[in-house]
Motif scaffolding. Sequence first.
Motif, short mmCIF file in Angstrom:
data_model
loop_
_atom_site.label_atom_id
_atom_site.label_comp_id
_atom_site.label_asym_id
_atom_site.label_seq_id
_atom_site.Cartn_x
_atom_site.Cartn_y
_atom_site.Cartn_z
N THR A 4 0.84 -1.18 0.00
CA THR A 4 0.00 0.00 0.00
C THR A 4 0.88 1.23 0.00
N ALA A 5 0.25 2.39 -0.09
CA ALA A 5 1.01 3.63 -0.13
C ALA A 5 1.80 3.84 1.15
N ASN A 6 1.39 3.24 2.23
CA ASN A 6 2.06 3.47 3.51
C ASN A 6 2.89 2.27 3.97
N ALA A 7 3.15 1.32 3.05
CA ALA A 7 3.86 0.12 3.49
C ALA A 7 4.89 -0.37 2.49
N PHE A 8 5.32 0.45 1.56
CA PHE A 8 6.24 -0.02 0.54
C PHE A 8 7.54 -0.53 1.15
N ALA A 9 8.10 0.19 2.12
CA ALA A 9 9.41 -0.17 2.67
C ALA A 9 9.37 -1.54 3.35
N ALA A 10 8.38 -1.76 4.22
CA ALA A 10 8.27 -3.06 4.89
C ALA A 10 8.01 -4.17 3.88
N TRP A 11 7.17 -3.92 2.89
CA TRP A 11 6.85 -4.92 1.87
C TRP A 11 8.09 -5.30 1.08
N PHE A 12 8.91 -4.31 0.76
CA PHE A 12 10.09 -4.55 -0.07
C PHE A 12 11.17 -5.31 0.69
N VAL A 13 11.09 -5.30 2.01
CA VAL A 13 12.09 -6.00 2.82
C VAL A 13 11.56 -7.34 3.31
N ASP A 14 10.29 -7.40 3.71
CA ASP A 14 9.75 -8.60 4.35
C ASP A 14 9.28 -9.66 3.36
N ARG A 15 8.81 -9.26 2.19
CA ARG A 15 8.25 -10.21 1.24
C ARG A 15 9.35 -10.94 0.47
N ARG A 16 9.27 -12.27 0.42
CA ARG A 16 10.29 -13.06 -0.27
C ARG A 16 10.38 -12.70 -1.75
N VAL A 17 9.23 -12.47 -2.38
CA VAL A 17 9.24 -12.16 -3.80
C VAL A 17 9.92 -10.83 -4.08
N SER A 18 9.84 -9.90 -3.13
CA SER A 18 10.46 -8.59 -3.34
C SER A 18 11.99 -8.67 -3.30
N CYS A 19 12.51 -9.69 -2.63
CA CYS A 19 13.97 -9.83 -2.56
C CYS A 19 14.58 -10.14 -3.91
N PRO A 35 17.95 -3.13 13.12
CA PRO A 35 17.20 -2.24 12.23
C PRO A 35 16.97 -0.86 12.87
N PRO A 36 16.54 0.11 12.09
CA PRO A 36 16.10 1.39 12.67
C PRO A 36 14.91 1.15 13.59
N SER A 37 14.64 2.10 14.48
CA SER A 37 13.50 1.95 15.39
C SER A 37 12.20 1.81 14.59
N GLY A 38 11.42 0.80 14.94
CA GLY A 38 10.15 0.57 14.25
C GLY A 38 10.31 -0.10 12.90
N GLY A 39 11.54 -0.42 12.50
CA GLY A 39 11.78 -1.04 11.20
C GLY A 39 12.03 -2.53 11.31
N GLY A 40 12.69 -3.07 10.30
CA GLY A 40 12.95 -4.49 10.30
C GLY A 40 14.11 -4.84 9.38
N ILE A 41 14.47 -6.12 9.38
CA ILE A 41 15.55 -6.65 8.56
C ILE A 41 15.00 -7.81 7.75
N GLY A 42 15.45 -7.93 6.50
CA GLY A 42 14.98 -9.03 5.66
C GLY A 42 15.95 -9.32 4.54
N CYS A 43 15.49 -10.21 3.63
CA CYS A 43 16.29 -10.61 2.46
C CYS A 43 17.65 -11.13 2.89
N GLU A 44 17.65 -12.02 3.89
CA GLU A 44 18.85 -12.66 4.41
C GLU A 44 19.87 -11.64 4.94
N GLY A 45 19.36 -10.56 5.50
CA GLY A 45 20.21 -9.59 6.15
C GLY A 45 20.78 -8.50 5.26
N ARG A 46 20.48 -8.52 3.98
CA ARG A 46 21.05 -7.48 3.12
C ARG A 46 20.16 -6.24 3.02
#
Length: 298
Positions: free
Chosen positions: A59-74, A158-169
């Motif tokens: 969504t418009a407010n979730a691109f960053a999390a989606w791009f990191v958390d979703r396997r397909v986005s990696c 990760p930054p506060s409120g953020g996350g890590i994904g795509c095997e740490g990259r």
Amino acid sequence: FFFSQPTMAQIRSRATSAARRGQTTRATTSTNMQQRNRRTRLAAGLFPLIATACLLLPTANAFAAWFVDRRVSCLTDLAANEIIMNNGVLPYSTSREPSIHIKVGPLGNEDTAQPDSEYIVQFVLPDEAKERVADVQYVLELTGESSDADAPAKFTSPPSGGGIGCEGRRSHGKAGAGDTAAIFTINENAATGARFEIVAGWATGHESVTLTEKVVVVVGQGVQGKEEKVPDTDDDATNADDGRDDFLQDDEAEAELEELLLEEEREDLEGEIEEAEEEAIEALEEKRIEADGLGSEI
């Protein structure tokens, strides 16, 4: 007509048989009701899970999390001309806010990028840029020397409120008050002289993602500085447009691959939904039959 009276033994035998039939009937009814209740609970529990899983697209407010958390986005690189949110990623040379950048430095005092050493990455949104952009979300990415090489480092905080994904990259966050730096750690087996880059991509709403300048780190030497320069002439923007055209076919192929993977996920989800619906319908039909049976006995 004359009928013989049943003996006491016959009366006891009939009573025992009737009691046994009643116990068997009650036991069968109890087992059937337990099975129906289990199916009903299973169906009811699946619906919230399926509804949540339907949120496949950013969504418009979730691109960053989606791009990191979703396997397909990696599978999509954070690079110019890639397709994110149906828009091509913009290189830093065409950024409308060139003052937005990242700061990379050692967590301690020694900037030599030794194995197991930690470095911070701070996404910087200057005050003058805050007046023009709001609700900025960003993704940080570590890349190797070439497109097929992994960086000899991984994000570990990760930054506060953020996350890590795509095997740490990759890591993500949201700019603003309370935003903290991310931390990456250089691999313990990193070879001296190995080079890798750190870059950020930011966006507001559903607009195109824009890249920041890249920062280069060399194992055994430390931070080397920024790779790209702020555009000074119109020629830079023209060259960027030419480069975007050169990679158009690759962009389309990546977009088709991403769409294919999403379609496979949708098909799997539809199968789960159909199975849950069948379970729910079967449970409701059995309850109706049970109610009709009890009503006829009354």
